[in-house]
Design a protein around this motif. Structure first.
Motif, PDB file in Angstrom:
ATOM      1  N   SER A 139       0.855  -1.288  -0.067  1.00 50.46           N
ATOM      2  CA  SER A 139       0.060  -0.016  -0.048  1.00 50.46           C
ATOM      3  C   SER A 139       0.663   1.445  -0.018  1.00 50.46           C
ATOM      4  CB  SER A 139      -0.845   0.057   1.381  1.00 50.46           C
ATOM      5  OG  SER A 139      -0.195   0.290   2.478  1.00 50.46           O
ATOM      6  N   GLY A 140       0.282   2.379  -0.526  1.00 52.08           N
ATOM      7  CA  GLY A 140       0.967   3.748  -0.379  1.00 52.08           C
ATOM      8  C   GLY A 140       1.611   3.942   0.879  1.00 52.08           C
ATOM      9  N   GLY A 141       0.900   3.796   2.182  1.00 48.52           N
ATOM     10  CA  GLY A 141       1.292   4.082   3.261  1.00 48.52           C
ATOM     11  C   GLY A 141       2.423   3.073   3.856  1.00 48.52           C
ATOM     12  N   GLN A 142       2.530   1.877   3.313  1.00 46.72           N
ATOM     13  CA  GLN A 142       3.448   0.739   3.783  1.00 46.72           C
ATOM     14  C   GLN A 142       4.721   1.248   3.062  1.00 46.72           C
ATOM     15  OE1 GLN A 142       1.600  -2.843   2.439  1.00 46.72           O
ATOM     16  NE2 GLN A 142       1.244  -3.476   4.708  1.00 46.72           N
ATOM     17  N   LYS A 143       4.537   1.740   1.437  1.00 40.39           N
ATOM     18  CA  LYS A 143       5.828   1.959   0.867  1.00 40.39           C
ATOM     19  C   LYS A 143       6.488   3.496   1.396  1.00 40.39           C
ATOM     20  CE  LYS A 143       3.482   1.795  -3.162  1.00 40.39           C
ATOM     21  NZ  LYS A 143       3.210   1.798  -4.528  1.00 40.39           N
ATOM     22  N   GLN A 144       5.682   4.411   1.852  1.00 39.53           N
ATOM     23  CA  GLN A 144       6.356   5.472   2.496  1.00 39.53           C
ATOM     24  C   GLN A 144       6.916   5.042   3.699  1.00 39.53           C
ATOM     25  OE1 GLN A 144       7.523   8.071   1.914  1.00 39.53           O
ATOM     26  NE2 GLN A 144       5.766   9.707   1.484  1.00 39.53           N
ATOM     27  N   LYS A 145       6.590   3.918   4.428  1.00 34.21           N
ATOM     28  CA  LYS A 145       7.185   3.733   5.858  1.00 34.21           C
ATOM     29  C   LYS A 145       8.629   3.057   5.264  1.00 34.21           C
ATOM     30  CE  LYS A 145       3.610   2.761   9.005  1.00 34.21           C
ATOM     31  NZ  LYS A 145       3.126   1.745   9.793  1.00 34.21           N
ATOM     32  N   ILE A 146       8.664   2.316   4.086  1.00 31.34           N
ATOM     33  CA  ILE A 146       9.924   1.905   3.741  1.00 31.34           C
ATOM     34  C   ILE A 146      10.919   2.836   3.195  1.00 31.34           C
ATOM     35  CG2 ILE A 146      11.062   0.331   1.942  1.00 31.34           C
ATOM     36  CD1 ILE A 146       9.655  -1.405   4.259  1.00 31.34           C
ATOM     37  N   ALA A 147      10.332   3.921   2.438  1.00 32.51           N
ATOM     38  CA  ALA A 147      11.051   5.134   2.217  1.00 32.51           C
ATOM     39  C   ALA A 147      11.797   5.588   3.256  1.00 32.51           C
ATOM     40  CB  ALA A 147      10.258   5.937   1.206  1.00 32.51           C
ATOM     41  N   ILE A 148      10.852   5.833   4.356  1.00 31.27           N
ATOM     42  CA  ILE A 148      11.383   6.550   5.576  1.00 31.27           C
ATOM     43  C   ILE A 148      12.657   5.687   6.128  1.00 31.27           C
ATOM     44  CG2 ILE A 148      10.745   7.441   7.784  1.00 31.27           C
ATOM     45  CD1 ILE A 148       7.942   7.951   6.862  1.00 31.27           C
ATOM     46  N   ILE A 149      12.483   4.509   6.258  1.00 36.29           N
ATOM     47  CA  ILE A 149      13.152   3.524   7.050  1.00 36.29           C
ATOM     48  C   ILE A 149      14.676   3.642   5.867  1.00 36.29           C
ATOM     49  CG2 ILE A 149      14.248   1.233   7.194  1.00 36.29           C
ATOM     50  CD1 ILE A 149      11.000   0.553   8.012  1.00 36.29           C
ATOM     51  N   LEU A 150      14.447   3.876   4.819  1.00 36.76           N
ATOM     52  CA  LEU A 150      15.457   3.736   3.796  1.00 36.76           C
ATOM     53  C   LEU A 150      16.568   5.062   4.125  1.00 36.76           C
ATOM     54  CD1 LEU A 150      16.793   2.377   1.230  1.00 36.76           C
ATOM     55  CD2 LEU A 150      15.372   3.421  -0.222  1.00 36.76           C
ATOM     56  N   ALA A 151      15.699   6.158   4.186  1.00 43.12           N
ATOM     57  CA  ALA A 151      16.336   7.348   4.457  1.00 43.12           C
ATOM     58  C   ALA A 151      17.000   7.265   5.719  1.00 43.12           C
ATOM     59  CB  ALA A 151      15.194   8.685   4.458  1.00 43.12           C
ATOM     60  N   LEU A 152      16.456   6.651   6.891  1.00 43.96           N
ATOM     61  CA  LEU A 152      17.157   6.698   8.109  1.00 43.96           C
ATOM     62  C   LEU A 152      18.270   5.548   8.278  1.00 43.96           C
ATOM     63  CD1 LEU A 152      13.701   6.220  10.249  1.00 43.96           C
ATOM     64  CD2 LEU A 152      15.348   8.144  10.027  1.00 43.96           C
ATOM     65  N   LEU A 153      18.402   4.821   7.315  1.00 43.90           N
ATOM     66  CA  LEU A 153      19.510   3.968   7.282  1.00 43.90           C
ATOM     67  C   LEU A 153      20.809   4.516   7.149  1.00 43.90           C
ATOM     68  CD1 LEU A 153      18.079   0.439   5.586  1.00 43.90           C
ATOM     69  CD2 LEU A 153      18.633   0.898   8.162  1.00 43.90           C
ATOM     70  N   SER A 154      20.659   5.910   6.751  1.00 43.06           N
ATOM     71  CA  SER A 154      21.988   6.663   6.633  1.00 43.06           C
ATOM     72  C   SER A 154      22.283   7.395   7.921  1.00 43.06           C
ATOM     73  CB  SER A 154      21.901   7.688   5.280  1.00 43.06           C
ATOM     74  OG  SER A 154      21.954   6.771   4.345  1.00 43.06           O
ATOM     75  N   ASN A 155      21.501   7.269   8.672  1.00 42.40           N
ATOM     76  CA  ASN A 155      21.627   7.734  10.143  1.00 42.40           C
ATOM     77  C   ASN A 155      21.670   9.263  10.264  1.00 42.40           C
ATOM     78  OD1 ASN A 155      21.932   5.203  11.815  1.00 42.40           O
ATOM     79  ND2 ASN A 155      24.054   5.071  11.014  1.00 42.40           N
ATOM     80  N   PRO A 156      20.703   9.940   9.592  1.00 36.44           N
ATOM     81  CA  PRO A 156      20.782  11.457   9.376  1.00 36.44           C
ATOM     82  C   PRO A 156      20.403  11.976  10.970  1.00 36.44           C
ATOM     83  CG  PRO A 156      18.578  10.415   8.646  1.00 36.44           C
ATOM     84  CD  PRO A 156      19.631   9.511   9.013  1.00 36.44           C
ATOM     85  N   THR A 157      20.693  13.148  11.010  1.00 34.96           N
ATOM     86  CA  THR A 157      20.404  13.980  12.209  1.00 34.96           C
ATOM     87  C   THR A 157      19.131  14.789  11.956  1.00 34.96           C
ATOM     88  OG1 THR A 157      22.186  15.496  11.489  1.00 34.96           O
ATOM     89  CG2 THR A 157      22.362  14.046  13.554  1.00 34.96           C
ATOM     90  N   LEU A 158      18.897  15.295  10.653  1.00 32.58           N
ATOM     91  CA  LEU A 158      17.919  15.963  10.106  1.00 32.58           C
ATOM     92  C   LEU A 158      17.301  15.362   9.026  1.00 32.58           C
ATOM     93  CD1 LEU A 158      16.211  18.841  10.205  1.00 32.58           C
ATOM     94  CD2 LEU A 158      17.722  19.643   8.231  1.00 32.58           C
ATOM     95  N   LEU A 159      15.968  15.116   9.353  1.00 30.96           N
ATOM     96  CA  LEU A 159      15.111  14.460   8.052  1.00 30.96           C
ATOM     97  C   LEU A 159      13.936  15.626   7.434  1.00 30.96           C
ATOM     98  CD1 LEU A 159      14.776  11.562   6.901  1.00 30.96           C
ATOM     99  CD2 LEU A 159      12.825  11.181   8.385  1.00 30.96           C
ATOM    100  N   ILE A 160      14.213  15.645   6.198  1.00 29.11           N
ATOM    101  CA  ILE A 160      13.225  16.531   5.706  1.00 29.11           C
ATOM    102  C   ILE A 160      12.052  15.900   5.166  1.00 29.11           C
ATOM    103  CG2 ILE A 160      12.823  18.165   3.933  1.00 29.11           C
ATOM    104  CD1 ILE A 160      15.961  18.768   4.032  1.00 29.11           C
ATOM    105  N   ALA A 161      10.992  15.829   5.247  1.00 27.28           N
ATOM    106  CA  ALA A 161       9.694  15.308   4.952  1.00 27.28           C
ATOM    107  C   ALA A 161       8.862  16.265   3.994  1.00 27.28           C
ATOM    108  CB  ALA A 161       8.859  14.898   5.967  1.00 27.28           C
ATOM    109  N   ASP A 162       8.841  16.080   2.829  1.00 26.05           N
ATOM    110  CA  ASP A 162       8.196  17.161   1.860  1.00 26.05           C
ATOM    111  C   ASP A 162       6.950  16.534   1.447  1.00 26.05           C
ATOM    112  OD1 ASP A 162       7.557  19.050   0.087  1.00 26.05           O
ATOM    113  OD2 ASP A 162       9.158  18.906  -1.276  1.00 26.05           O
TER     114      ASP A 162
END
Ligand code: ATP
Ligand code: MG
Length: 254
Positions: A139-162
Protein backbone atom coordinates in the motif's frame (compact mmCIF):
# COMPACT_ATOMS: atom_id res chain seq x y z
CA UNK A 1 21.26 24.95 16.98
CA UNK A 2 21.30 22.18 14.37
CA UNK A 3 20.39 24.22 11.30
CA UNK A 4 20.51 27.93 10.58
CA UNK A 5 19.13 29.19 7.29
CA UNK A 6 20.02 32.83 6.76
CA UNK A 7 18.56 35.13 4.12
CA UNK A 8 18.38 32.64 1.30
CA UNK A 9 17.37 33.95 -2.11
CA UNK A 10 16.64 31.90 -5.18
CA UNK A 11 15.71 32.88 -8.72
CA UNK A 12 14.32 30.58 -11.41
CA UNK A 13 14.32 32.18 -14.87
CA UNK A 14 14.44 35.67 -13.31
CA UNK A 15 11.51 34.79 -11.06
CA UNK A 16 12.30 35.53 -7.42
CA UNK A 17 11.02 32.32 -5.76
CA UNK A 18 12.74 32.60 -2.35
CA UNK A 19 13.04 36.02 -0.74
CA UNK A 20 15.36 36.28 2.26
CA UNK A 21 14.16 33.04 3.79
CA UNK A 22 15.54 32.59 7.32
CA UNK A 23 14.71 30.04 9.99
CA UNK A 24 16.41 27.80 12.54
CA UNK A 25 15.89 24.23 13.70
CA UNK A 26 17.10 23.06 17.11
CA UNK A 27 18.32 19.52 17.82
CA UNK A 28 15.28 17.27 18.27
CA UNK A 29 12.86 19.91 17.03
CA UNK A 30 10.14 19.52 14.39
CA UNK A 31 9.91 22.68 12.31
CA UNK A 32 6.97 22.94 9.94
CA UNK A 33 6.79 24.91 6.70
CA UNK A 34 3.25 25.52 5.52
CA UNK A 35 1.88 27.49 2.59
CA UNK A 36 0.06 27.27 -0.71
CA UNK A 37 1.29 25.50 -3.82
CA UNK A 38 4.22 27.26 -5.48
CA UNK A 39 5.21 29.36 -2.44
CA UNK A 40 8.72 27.86 -2.34
CA UNK A 41 8.60 25.03 0.22
CA UNK A 42 10.19 22.34 -1.95
CA UNK A 43 12.76 24.79 -3.32
CA UNK A 44 13.86 25.47 0.28
CA UNK A 45 14.15 21.72 0.90
CA UNK A 46 16.04 21.11 -2.35
CA UNK A 47 18.60 23.77 -1.43
CA UNK A 48 19.18 22.10 1.93
CA UNK A 49 19.65 18.66 0.40
CA UNK A 50 21.82 20.04 -2.40
CA UNK A 51 19.48 19.25 -5.30
CA UNK A 52 19.57 22.87 -6.39
CA UNK A 53 21.79 25.87 -5.62
CA UNK A 54 20.80 29.01 -3.76
CA UNK A 55 21.70 32.33 -5.38
CA UNK A 56 22.77 33.87 -2.08
CA UNK A 57 22.37 33.49 1.65
CA UNK A 58 23.86 31.06 4.10
CA UNK A 59 23.11 27.58 5.44
CA UNK A 60 24.88 26.55 8.64
CA UNK A 61 24.46 22.91 9.61
CA UNK A 62 26.07 21.55 12.79
CA UNK A 63 28.06 24.79 13.12
CA UNK A 64 29.54 24.40 9.64
CA UNK A 65 28.70 26.60 6.69
CA UNK A 66 27.44 24.31 3.98
CA UNK A 67 28.70 24.77 0.47
CA UNK A 68 26.43 23.17 -2.14
CA UNK A 69 28.85 20.35 -2.82
CA UNK A 70 29.03 19.64 0.91
CA UNK A 71 25.27 19.41 1.11
CA UNK A 72 25.15 16.90 -1.71
CA UNK A 73 27.58 14.58 -0.01
CA UNK A 74 26.25 15.03 3.55
CA UNK A 75 24.31 11.97 4.60
CA UNK A 76 23.34 13.84 7.77
CA UNK A 77 20.40 15.42 5.96
CA UNK A 78 18.00 13.00 4.30
CA UNK A 79 14.73 13.66 2.51
CA UNK A 80 11.44 11.81 2.20
CA UNK A 81 9.37 12.79 -0.84
CA UNK A 82 5.62 12.86 -1.47
CA UNK A 83 5.75 9.83 -3.76
CA UNK A 84 7.53 6.84 -2.16
CA UNK A 85 7.91 5.27 -5.62
CA UNK A 86 10.51 7.92 -6.40
CA UNK A 87 12.93 6.37 -3.90
CA UNK A 88 12.06 2.65 -4.23
CA UNK A 89 13.42 0.56 -7.10
CA UNK A 90 10.33 -1.17 -8.61
CA UNK A 91 12.39 -4.11 -9.90
CA UNK A 92 13.73 -5.15 -6.48
CA UNK A 93 12.18 -6.58 -3.34
CA UNK A 94 12.18 -4.68 -0.04
CA UNK A 95 15.01 -6.78 1.42
CA UNK A 96 17.27 -5.79 -1.51
CA UNK A 97 16.17 -2.15 -1.29
CA UNK A 98 16.87 -1.88 2.45
CA UNK A 99 20.24 -3.65 2.18
CA UNK A 100 21.45 -1.18 -0.44
CA UNK A 101 22.62 1.58 1.99
CA UNK A 102 24.76 -0.98 3.84
CA UNK A 103 26.43 -1.96 0.53
CA UNK A 104 27.14 1.70 -0.14
CA UNK A 105 28.73 1.98 3.30
CA UNK A 106 30.63 -1.29 2.72
CA UNK A 107 29.04 -2.90 5.78
CA UNK A 108 29.07 -6.68 5.30
CA UNK A 109 28.05 -8.10 8.71
CA UNK A 110 24.86 -9.97 7.73
CA UNK A 111 23.57 -10.36 11.30
CA UNK A 112 24.06 -6.66 12.03
CA UNK A 113 22.29 -5.69 8.79
CA UNK A 114 19.32 -7.98 9.34
CA UNK A 115 18.93 -6.93 12.99
CA UNK A 116 19.01 -3.26 12.06
CA UNK A 117 16.39 -3.74 9.31
CA UNK A 118 14.11 -5.82 11.56
CA UNK A 119 14.41 -3.22 14.32
CA UNK A 120 13.32 -0.46 11.92
CA UNK A 121 10.42 -2.54 10.53
CA UNK A 122 9.28 -3.19 14.08
CA UNK A 123 9.36 0.51 14.89
CA UNK A 124 7.25 1.12 11.78
CA UNK A 125 4.76 -1.58 12.81
CA UNK A 126 5.55 -3.57 9.67
CA UNK A 127 5.90 -7.33 9.67
CA UNK A 128 9.09 -8.92 8.33
CA UNK A 129 6.90 -10.49 5.58
CA UNK A 130 7.26 -7.24 3.63
CA UNK A 131 10.92 -8.06 2.96
CA UNK A 132 9.88 -10.55 0.27
CA UNK A 133 7.53 -8.11 -1.43
CA UNK A 134 8.12 -5.74 -4.31
CA UNK A 135 6.97 -2.11 -3.94
CA UNK A 136 3.97 -2.68 -6.25
CA UNK A 137 2.65 -5.33 -3.84
CA UNK A 138 2.36 -2.82 -0.99
CA UNK A 139 0.00 0.00 0.00
CA UNK A 140 0.99 3.66 -0.33
CA UNK A 141 1.39 3.97 3.45
CA UNK A 142 3.56 0.84 3.67
CA UNK A 143 5.75 2.06 0.82
CA UNK A 144 6.15 5.44 2.49
CA UNK A 145 7.31 3.71 5.69
CA UNK A 146 9.93 1.79 3.67
CA UNK A 147 11.07 5.06 2.04
CA UNK A 148 11.43 6.60 5.53
CA UNK A 149 13.39 3.58 6.81
CA UNK A 150 15.62 3.80 3.74
CA UNK A 151 16.39 7.45 4.53
CA UNK A 152 17.08 6.58 8.18
CA UNK A 153 19.56 3.83 7.38
CA UNK A 154 22.08 6.58 6.56
CA UNK A 155 21.76 7.81 10.19
CA UNK A 156 20.70 11.39 9.44
CA UNK A 157 20.34 14.01 12.16
CA UNK A 158 17.89 16.05 10.08
CA UNK A 159 15.07 14.48 8.12
CA UNK A 160 13.21 16.58 5.59
CA UNK A 161 9.68 15.34 4.90
CA UNK A 162 8.21 17.10 1.85
CA UNK A 163 4.45 16.46 1.65
CA UNK A 164 5.24 12.96 2.92
CA UNK A 165 1.63 12.18 3.86
CA UNK A 166 -0.23 14.18 1.20
CA UNK A 167 -0.95 11.24 -1.07
CA UNK A 168 -2.41 9.08 1.72
CA UNK A 169 -5.90 8.76 3.17
CA UNK A 170 -6.57 9.75 6.80
CA UNK A 171 -5.63 6.37 8.33
CA UNK A 172 -2.47 6.16 6.19
CA UNK A 173 -1.59 9.69 7.28
CA UNK A 174 -2.13 8.87 10.95
CA UNK A 175 0.07 5.81 10.73
CA UNK A 176 2.97 7.71 9.10
CA UNK A 177 2.62 10.70 11.45
CA UNK A 178 2.80 8.37 14.45
CA UNK A 179 5.89 6.73 12.98
CA UNK A 180 7.54 10.15 12.56
CA UNK A 181 6.72 11.05 16.18
CA UNK A 182 8.11 7.77 17.46
CA UNK A 183 11.33 8.29 15.50
CA UNK A 184 11.70 11.77 16.91
CA UNK A 185 11.34 10.46 20.46
CA UNK A 186 13.50 7.36 20.11
CA UNK A 187 16.22 8.61 17.76
CA UNK A 188 16.15 12.30 18.80
CA UNK A 189 15.77 13.22 15.14
CA UNK A 190 15.07 16.76 13.94
CA UNK A 191 12.67 17.44 11.09
CA UNK A 192 11.85 19.98 8.50
CA UNK A 193 8.25 19.04 7.98
CA UNK A 194 6.69 20.47 4.83
CA UNK A 195 2.98 20.43 4.11
CA UNK A 196 0.30 22.55 2.52
CA UNK A 197 -2.08 21.18 5.18
CA UNK A 198 -2.13 23.32 8.31
CA UNK A 199 -3.84 20.54 10.27
CA UNK A 200 -0.97 18.10 9.69
CA UNK A 201 1.63 20.72 10.56
CA UNK A 202 -0.34 21.75 13.66
CA UNK A 203 -0.43 18.17 14.86
CA UNK A 204 3.25 17.40 14.19
CA UNK A 205 5.36 20.47 14.75
CA UNK A 206 7.01 22.31 17.64
CA UNK A 207 7.24 25.49 15.56
CA UNK A 208 5.70 26.54 12.28
CA UNK A 209 6.79 28.96 9.57
CA UNK A 210 3.99 30.21 7.32
CA UNK A 211 5.27 30.79 3.80
CA UNK A 212 3.76 32.92 1.07
CA UNK A 213 5.18 33.93 -2.32
CA UNK A 214 8.71 32.91 -1.30
CA UNK A 215 8.69 34.62 2.11
CA UNK A 216 8.18 33.38 5.66
CA UNK A 217 5.45 35.79 6.74
CA UNK A 218 4.86 34.44 10.24
CA UNK A 219 6.48 32.06 12.68
CA UNK A 220 5.35 30.60 16.00
CA UNK A 221 4.28 27.56 17.98
CA UNK A 222 1.14 25.78 16.70
CA UNK A 223 -0.81 27.29 19.61
CA UNK A 224 0.37 30.81 18.79
CA UNK A 225 -0.39 30.40 15.10
CA UNK A 226 -3.79 28.87 15.76
CA UNK A 227 -5.04 31.03 18.60
CA UNK A 228 -3.45 34.33 17.65
CA UNK A 229 -2.50 34.53 13.97
CA UNK A 230 -0.88 37.86 13.12
CA UNK A 231 -0.60 37.82 9.35
CA UNK A 232 -3.67 38.14 7.13
CA UNK A 233 -2.53 35.17 5.08
CA UNK A 234 -2.35 32.92 8.18
CA UNK A 235 -5.85 34.08 9.15
CA UNK A 236 -7.06 33.15 5.67
CA UNK A 237 -5.43 29.70 5.93
CA UNK A 238 -7.17 29.16 9.26
CA UNK A 239 -10.54 30.33 7.93
CA UNK A 240 -10.23 27.73 5.18
CA UNK A 241 -10.11 24.98 7.81
CA UNK A 242 -13.27 23.31 9.14
CA UNK A 243 -14.87 25.09 12.11
CA UNK A 244 -12.83 24.81 15.24
CA UNK A 245 -14.59 22.09 17.34
CA UNK A 246 -14.58 19.70 14.38
CA UNK A 247 -11.01 20.65 13.58
CA UNK A 248 -9.90 19.85 17.11
CA UNK A 249 -11.84 16.57 17.09
CA UNK A 250 -10.24 15.54 13.83
CA UNK A 251 -6.80 16.52 15.11
CA UNK A 252 -7.25 14.41 18.20
CA UNK A 253 -8.29 11.43 16.12
CA UNK A 254 -5.04 11.49 14.10
N1 ATP B 1 13.28 23.60 -11.64
C1 ATP B 1 12.52 24.69 -11.72
N2 ATP B 1 12.62 25.54 -12.77
C2 ATP B 1 11.89 26.67 -12.83
N3 ATP B 1 11.00 27.06 -11.89
C3 ATP B 1 10.83 26.24 -10.81
C4 ATP B 1 11.59 25.03 -10.67
N4 ATP B 1 11.23 24.45 -9.51
C5 ATP B 1 10.29 25.24 -8.95
N5 ATP B 1 10.06 26.33 -9.73
C6 ATP B 1 9.14 27.45 -9.41
O1 ATP B 1 9.48 27.94 -8.13
C7 ATP B 1 8.30 28.28 -7.39
C8 ATP B 1 8.31 27.53 -6.07
O2 ATP B 1 8.15 26.14 -6.33
P1 ATP B 1 8.16 25.03 -5.18
O3 ATP B 1 8.22 23.71 -5.86
O4 ATP B 1 9.23 25.37 -4.22
O5 ATP B 1 6.75 25.26 -4.50
P2 ATP B 1 6.03 24.44 -3.32
O6 ATP B 1 5.73 25.42 -2.24
O7 ATP B 1 6.84 23.25 -2.98
O8 ATP B 1 4.65 24.01 -4.01
P3 ATP B 1 3.77 22.65 -3.86
O9 ATP B 1 2.96 22.80 -2.60
O10 ATP B 1 2.92 22.65 -5.08
O11 ATP B 1 4.72 21.49 -3.82
C9 ATP B 1 7.13 27.97 -8.28
O12 ATP B 1 6.74 29.16 -8.91
C10 ATP B 1 7.70 26.98 -9.28
O13 ATP B 1 7.02 27.07 -10.50
MG1 MG C 1 6.49 21.18 -3.13
Amino acid sequence: MLLKVKNINKFYDNKHVLKDVSFEIKKGEIYGLVGESGCGKSTTAKILIGLTDKDNGEVIFNNKTMCQKGARTSKQIQMVFQDPNSSLNPMKNIKWILEEPFKLHKIKDKKFISNKILEMLDMANLSSDVLKKHPYEMSGGQKQKIAIILALLSNPTLLIADEAVSSLDLSGQASILNFFKKLQQELKLSYLFISHDLRVVYHMCDRIGVMRHGEIVEEGTPEEIYSNPKHEYTKALLRALPSSPEFMKELNSI
